[in-house]
Design a protein around this motif. Structure first.
Motif, PDB file in Angstrom:
ATOM      1  N   ILE A  80       0.863  -1.179   0.000  1.00 38.26           N
ATOM      2  CA  ILE A  80       0.000   0.000   0.000  1.00 38.26           C
ATOM      3  C   ILE A  80       0.902   1.233   0.000  1.00 38.26           C
ATOM      4  N   PHE A  81       0.592   2.193  -0.876  1.00 36.62           N
ATOM      5  CA  PHE A  81       1.424   3.390  -1.003  1.00 36.62           C
ATOM      6  C   PHE A  81       0.857   4.543  -0.185  1.00 36.62           C
ATOM      7  N   ALA A  82       1.742   5.195   0.548  1.00 37.20           N
ATOM      8  CA  ALA A  82       1.378   6.275   1.458  1.00 37.20           C
ATOM      9  C   ALA A  82       0.717   7.432   0.704  1.00 37.20           C
ATOM     10  N   GLY A  83      -0.342   7.962   1.316  1.00 37.82           N
ATOM     11  CA  GLY A  83      -1.008   9.143   0.793  1.00 37.82           C
ATOM     12  C   GLY A  83      -1.917   8.908  -0.400  1.00 37.82           C
ATOM     13  N   MET A  84      -2.048   7.676  -0.822  1.00 37.80           N
ATOM     14  CA  MET A  84      -2.865   7.395  -1.996  1.00 37.80           C
ATOM     15  C   MET A  84      -4.198   6.767  -1.589  1.00 37.80           C
ATOM     16  N   SER A  85      -5.060   6.541  -2.575  1.00 42.64           N
ATOM     17  CA  SER A  85      -6.435   6.090  -2.310  1.00 42.64           C
ATOM     18  C   SER A  85      -6.526   4.885  -1.386  1.00 42.64           C
TER      19      SER A  85
END
Length: 137
Positions: A80-85
């Motif tokens: 999971i990528f930080a700051g994304m949906s």
């Protein structure tokens, strides 16, 4: 001097009534004729199977989704990528995508499931977000 209703308009041999529309009705926000205002924005609903059991649905409204999807069936939210949906919606690494917009993917092979996910997410607007670092949760 009232001459009554206008005569029918003939289009392709078919008579149709002419209707006058007041300019204020045409320009009013949310007017009945404003189809664009009536259309809801596109969304993508992913149903995840949780590692401890149970399922949860998350509704995405923009791309990129913000997660790496691992190969295998069902699809796995690998990172999971930080700051994304995905992070904003609370998606966690290790969750399996078992349905896309209600379409069951549990028994679908990887390539077909990936194609369903890509086609369904293609309708979402692009948020302009970029992957910079991951939040391995």
């Amino acid at each position: 001097e009232n001459k009554g209703p206008p005569p029918p308009l003939v289009v392709d041999g078919e008579a149709r009534e002419q209707h006058r529309v007041r300019l204020s009705d045409e320009l009013a926000p949310g007017a009945a004729g404003d189809a664009a205002a009536a259309d809801p924005p596109p969304t993508l609903e992913l149903t995840f199977a949780l590692p401890g059991g149970g399922v949860v649905g998350k509704v995405f409204s923009a791309r990129p989704l913000g997660m790496d999807v691992g190969k295998g069936s069902p699809l796995l939210a690998k990172r999971i990528f930080a700051g994304m949906s995905a992070e904003q919606l609370g998606v966690q690494a290790g969750w399996h995508i078992v349905a896309v917009n209600g379409k069951d993917l549990e028994t679908t092979d990887y390539l077909d499931a990936w194609e369903v996910l890509m086609n369904a997410s293609a309708v979402l607007p692009h948020s302009g977000g970029r992957r910079t670092r991951s939040a391995d949760k």
